[in-house]
Design an enzyme around this catalytic site. Structure first.
Site, short mmCIF file in Angstrom:
data_model
loop_
_atom_site.label_atom_id
_atom_site.label_comp_id
_atom_site.label_asym_id
_atom_site.label_seq_id
_atom_site.Cartn_x
_atom_site.Cartn_y
_atom_site.Cartn_z
CB ILE A 1 -0.96 -0.01 1.19
CG1 ILE A 1 -1.86 -1.27 1.12
CG2 ILE A 1 -1.84 1.23 1.23
CD1 ILE A 1 -2.60 -1.43 -0.19
CB SER B 1 4.24 3.35 4.93
OG SER B 1 3.20 2.59 5.51
CD GLU C 1 4.17 6.28 1.97
OE1 GLU C 1 3.82 6.64 3.11
OE2 GLU C 1 3.36 5.88 1.12
NE ARG D 1 -0.98 5.80 12.75
CZ ARG D 1 -0.04 6.52 12.16
NH1 ARG D 1 1.08 6.78 12.78
NH2 ARG D 1 -0.21 6.97 10.93
CB CYS E 1 -7.75 1.51 5.24
SG CYS E 1 -7.30 3.11 5.90
CG HIS F 1 -4.10 -1.66 11.51
ND1 HIS F 1 -3.35 -0.55 11.80
CD2 HIS F 1 -4.74 -1.38 10.35
CE1 HIS F 1 -3.53 0.36 10.87
NE2 HIS F 1 -4.37 -0.11 9.98
#
Length: 792
Positions: free
Chosen positions: A437, A439, A490, A521, A649, A701
């Site tokens: 996606i 990163s 990135e 996060r 997402c 995640h």
């Protein structure tokens, strides 16, 4: 005159909770260490509000991960896969539900209404055995009382909790979660009874679903729930809090008729129409908690305007029944402006973070009580006037360019099928092309390099050399894994929105303006204070450098205008769509520069497009029209051979699938795995999708590493409803938050699964009939030598 705060940020002014959580998860600190940091944060928040003069101070708004997950724990609604055996739920089970573990996947994450916060979706079914399994609400009330602070315990209301839930795995999708109301109310009664016994005099139930479109059956559930709770609530003052939008007239009638309820809280910032309902039919003798201070933005309150609104309400509800409040929890704003040293004095004077909003609430309450702080109000009026007249806010050239957009829908000239054919001739990709996606992991060393460069401790040459080395490492890793379309990882970016905002005019940035997104996060939303433009190219140097390192296609990585808008603190002095069009024009310039530099695949992420969807269906069409139009503006002028990707997402996309199609992207990568592949249901229902699509094959995640068989299983499921020629294989989201020890094996398994299926798929058409049965047979044979069995 009384004051109230709906809720407060949990992370701490310097993200103390984030670091404590991550240290605990990494095994570097103990549960006791985590609990000590958390207790200190709670104590400081309660003390701060008490010293500011707030009368109704919330407790139980702190969370180690998410308030909805806390309610799931309170009710003992643990999905069976987590092997909970009863008793008080501890950190092991709690964090496994949130993050998954080595054996089982986490529960689904979903956006909290139209905010940037994500909650953990409860999984319920007819066989759930509810039990009182977390005493957190009572424990934290007693904890505050031990510090000499009387608080209002906050619970997510029973009906909103159920309506935020979904049928568990293996449960019919038609299952009514509201049928479980009689099973959870006894636990709510236990909690309320314990709070009463502990000395609580007020309790707050958050019922935000009341601002959404609810049918009569769902509204009736609220009436039934509070009628059942009435006797238990006797002796308590009960506040039912709503937020994020207007309460519809029918819901307002239901709410203000609830049994056992003393007070009603309304968002009067985003719900201005509710004012008319209050003025025309507020029940006598009840308290009104008036949310006039914005809990979702960082602009200083217009105190004079708010005071005028409040004085108008005094005549409706009575002076002794009016409570000044925030529009919603301050969870959605930054913590304390005192910690900011990057902002200039002019912009800083325009702002108020959570700590300052607490002061604003109390100042308004005191003014209503005849104790107006003239100096405070005068300074506020001067700041409001400064913002309105500042020349740095307006750019006439930008406004003219945005105005000129009217009259065109900005579609690419060729349809998507023809474009995909042209792109395939140029890119020559295999079936089921693989990509990521954007990163890659942000290591401690990488973060150190960026910090040192910002602090001017290393030169620009040293910084570029370090980032170049990191990009080269990421490119080589992807080539070794045999991924088809690469990303540069990135490494130069701190955040997908902040990175671009720092290079656009009209944006300001904070040093410590962190806001919780989910779990540990946090994001630091930019502040859009003025008209937006792009002074110079933002990503071309790094994307061109990365492309020079490989013969494979390298994606240029951009964040889309709607996501930049919805992930920022946006100016409130012009319509949001006008600001979005300005951002779209800036991104359009960048897209065209990337194409000129030889980048043939450009991803324009719109991860937050759906989050801005209004909570009312009647307002959806207007939002989706300008949001989708903004995306099309960014890429309307490029060649057919340049492939445009977008990414979305963690949300429910099925209800906006036709708007997604209308974006006219060539490839969309989209979250799929945590939601138990709900996305695929829209294609089973016959929606025709001509562009390419990559539903995520595993959840990034969670720290768990998916097996090859699990990914084969997911891809195979996708191929039952999608044509091989349009299917891409990719993770759910970017890999920034993961470790290389997790990323390498996960991506290796993803590529292995793809190659396994490529050997079996030789026809580019929808799998059906005998061919589908043939693939099913092969797939079952494959299972014989792969060990992992995905939960059905």
């Amino acid at each position: 005159m009384a004051s109230h705060i709906v809720g407060y940020p949990r992370m701490g002014p310097k993200r103390e909770l984030k670091f404590a959580l991550e240290s605990f998860w990494d095994g570097k600190s103990s549960a006791e260490d985590l609990q000590k940091v958390s207790a200190d944060l709670r104590s400081s928040i309660w003390k701060q509000m008490s010293e500011a003069g707030i009368k109704y101070i919330p407790s139980n708004t702190f969370s180690y991960y998410d308030q909805v997950l806390d309610t799931t724990a309170m009710l003992g609604a643990v999905p069976p896969r987590f092997n909970w055996n009863g008793g008080e739920i501890g950190f092991d089970v709690y964090f496994s539900m949130a993050r998954g573990n080595a054996s089982v996947p986490a529960m689904e994450m979903k956006r909290w209404f139209d905010t940037n916060y994500y909650f953990i979706v409860p999984e319920l079914g007819p066989d759930v055995k509810f039990s009182y399994a977390s005493h957190k609400a009572v424990t934290e009330y007693k904890e505050a009382k031990g510090h000499g602070v009387e608080t209002v315990p906050v619970l997510i209301g029973p009906v909103s909790y159920l309506l935020l839930s979904k049928p568990a795995w293996g449960v019919e999708k038609t299952f009514s979660v509201l049928s479980l109301l009689p099973k959870i109310l006894p636990i709510y009664k236990e909690v309320v009874s314990e709070l009463k016994a502990a000395g609580a005099s007020w309790i707050q139930f958050d019922e935000p679903l009341l601002v959404t479109d609810l049918d009569s059956h769902k509204l009736q559930a609220f009436s039934e729930a509070y009628a059942e709770l009435e006797s238990t609530l006797s002796g308590l003052n009960v506040l039912v809090e709503t937020y994020f939008a207007d309460v519809p007239a029918e819901a307002f009638q239901t709410l203000t008729s609830l049994k056992g309820v003393t007070a009603y809280g309304f968002d009067l910032v985003r719900g201005t129409k509710t004012l008319e309902l209050i003025k025309s039919g507020f029940p006598a003798g009840k308290y009104l908690f008036a949310g006039v201070v914005d809990g979702r933005n960082i602009w200083a309150n217009d105190l004079a305007a708010s005071l005028s609104v409040l004085r108008g309400l005094e005549g409706v509800v009575g002076k002794d029944k009016l409570v000044v409040s925030t529009s919603c929890s301050l969870l959605h704003t930054a913590v304390d402006l005192v910690n900011e040293n990057k902002l200039d004095d002019e912009i800083k004077s325009w702002l108020a973070f959570a700590a300052q909003k607490v002061v604003e609430v109390n100042a308004l309450a005191k003014a209503l009580a005849g104790q107006k702080d003239e100096g405070f109000f005068s300074a506020n009026a001067a700041a409001q006037a400064s913002r309105m007249s500042s020349p740095r806010v307006t750019n006439e050239a930008v406004q003219k360019a945005a105005a000129a957009l009217r009259g065109s829908d900005h579609r690419r000239a060729t349809n998507v099928s023809a474009r995909l054919d042209a792109q395939q001739k140029k890119l020559n990709l295999p079936i089921l092309p693989t990509t990521t996606i954007g990163s890659f992991p942000q290591t401690i060393e990488l973060r150190r390099v960026r910090c040192e460069y910002k602090a001017k401790k290393i030169s620009e040459e040293e910084y570029v050399a370090s980032i170049k080395e990191e990009i080269n490492k990421v490119v080589k890793l992807q080539e070794e894994l045999d991924i088809d379309v690469l990303v540069h990882g990135e490494p130069e970016r701190n955040d997908m929105v902040e990175y671009f905002g720092e290079q656009l005019s009209g944006f300001a940035f904070t040093a410590n303006g962190w806001v919780q997104s989910y779990g540990s996060r946090c994001v630091k939303p930019p502040i859009i204070y003025g008209d937006v433009s792009r002074p110079k190219a933002m990503t071309v140097f790094w994307s061109s450098l990365a492309q020079s390192m490989t013969a494979r296609p390298m994606k240029g990585m951009l964040t889309g205008p709607v996501t930049i808008l919805n992930s920022s603190f946006v100016r409130n002095d012009q319509p949001r769509h006008e600001t979005c069009y300005q951002i779209a024009l800036a991104i359009k310039d960048e897209v065209e520069d990337l194409e000129k530099a030889g980048i043939n695949v450009i991803q324009i992420d719109e991860a937050a497009l759906r989050e801005g969807l209004p909570l009312r269906k009647s307002e959806h069409a207007f939002y989706l029209d300008w949001a989708v139009h903004s995306f099309r503006i960014t890429n309307c002028g490029i060649q057919d051979t340049t492939q445009i990707h977008t990414h979305m997402c963690y949300s429910n996309f099925n209800d906006i699938i036709f708007s997604i199609i209308n974006m006219d992207a060539d490839v969309i990568t989209i979250e799929n795995s945590r939601s138990n592949e709900n996305l695929l249901s829209v294609f089973r229902e016959g929606v025709q999708y001509d562009a390419s699509i990559g539903p995520g094959v595993y959840d990034i995640h969670s720290p768990r590493i998916p097996s090859t068989e699990e990914i084969v299983d997911r891809i195979y499921e996708m191929l039952t409803v999608l044509e091989t020629r349009i299917l891409w294989v990719n993770p759910d989201c970017g890999l920034k938050t993961r470790k290389y020890t997790e990323v390498k094996p996960a991506l290796s398994n993803m590529v292995a699964a793809t190659k396994l299926l490529r050997t079996q798929l030789t026809v580019p058409r929808r799998l059906e009939g005998s061919f589908l049965r043939h693939c099913a047979s092969i797939f079952e044979q494959t299972k014989a030598f792969l060990s992992y069995h995905l939960f059905e």
